[in-house]
Design an enzyme around this catalytic site. Structure first.
Site: not given
Ligand SMILES: *[C@@H]1O[C@H](CO)[C@@H](O)[C@H](O)[C@H]1NC(C)=O
Length: 276
Positions: A101, A99, A97
């Protein structure tokens, strides 16, 4: 009786696809019912969040390596408690993953851009930044450049983080699992803003984040047998100019780095930290 083993070879191939035609073509809404909308002939996508639910979407394609750009305009005003997640993931217990955010804040206080990299199910590699602009006023481009040598996170073309392939030091690197692009807008008032001290102000709902100008020069995972190879998969990491920009961001805008958090890793910092 003799066993005959049949070796089934699944030939998986990649095609370099330059996509960015339309949100209708490249994405599907996965969550939130009418709260996620594709507008303006597929040129704009909006997610919204109210007290009942957030919303989200994902890419139709899975990618393995490439450069993926998206423009986002984040929830304006008092966005405390809201989180806009924008990430690539292969899902599952041993997922990879990458990311981004965006943790909202009270009006006038800076968003926190939180980043992480998971390889084979293991994350704990957070770096957080404040931005050098207000990400709610205009669209800005958030990019992931992912190849077998490194993963580079950029904002408006300025690299903010590089995660190098350090498999030689025993650090797993995301390179075998194709990933989809996901995004969602949700409520995380328990922890997002000042560690959960500031709650979501529901009188401001619905909260809305917007997306446009998706562009992927990336290798699209297909399971059929075409033999075209993917040129985006060649290894490349930051050049000297990129390194200088990265240092500028890390010096002036980084607010958390797992690689300096010695309290968290009493047995010693993760091995990638000594060359990050
Ligand atoms: C919100 O603003 C405060 C004060 O400037 C800052 O310390 C914090 O990092 C900001 N972001 C979040 C997500 O709390």
């Amino acid at each position: 009786m003799k066993n005959i083993e049949f070796l089934v070879v699944v030939i998986a191939t990649f095609v370099v696809a330059v996509t960015g035609g339309s949100f209708y073509q490249d994405f599907e809404i996965t969550w939130g019912g009418g709260r996620a909308k594709i507008l303006e002939n597929g040129n704009l996508l909006t997610l919204s969040l109210d007290k009942a639910s957030g919303s989200g979407f994902r890419s139709k394609n899975e990618y393995l390596f490439g450069k993926i750009d998206m423009q986002l305009k984040l929830v304006p005003g008092n966005s405390a408690g809201t989180v806009t997640a924008y990430y690539l993931s292969s899902l599952g217990p041993t997922h990879d993953e990458i990311d981004f955010e965006f943790l909202g804040n009270m009006s006038g206080d800076p968003y926190t851009l939180h980043t992480n990299v998971f390889s084979q199910g293991k994350g704990n590699r957070e770096q957080q930044f404040h931005l050098w602009f207000d990400p709610t006023k205009d669209f800005h481009t958030y990019s992931v450049q992912w190849n077998p040598a490194s993963i580079i996170f950029s904002v408006d073309g300025t690299p903010i983080r590089e995660f190098k392939n350090l498999e030689t030091k025993g650090v797993p690197f995301p390179k075998n699992q194709p990933m989809r692009i996901y995004s969602s807008l949700w409520d995380a008032e328990d922890w997002a803003t000042r560690g959960g001290l500031v709650k979501t102000d529901w009188s401001q709902a619905p909260f809305t984040a917007s997306y446009r100008n998706f562009n992927a020069q990336a290798c699209v995972w297909t399971s059929s047998g075409s033999s075209s190879s993917c040129s985006s998969s060649s290894g490349q990491s930051l050049d000297a100019t990129g390194q200088a920009k990265l240092r500028w961001v890390q010096k002036n805008f980084m607010v958390y780095n797992y690689c300096t958090d010695t309290n968290r890793f009493p047995q010693g910092l993760p091995p990638e930290c000594s060359s990050a």
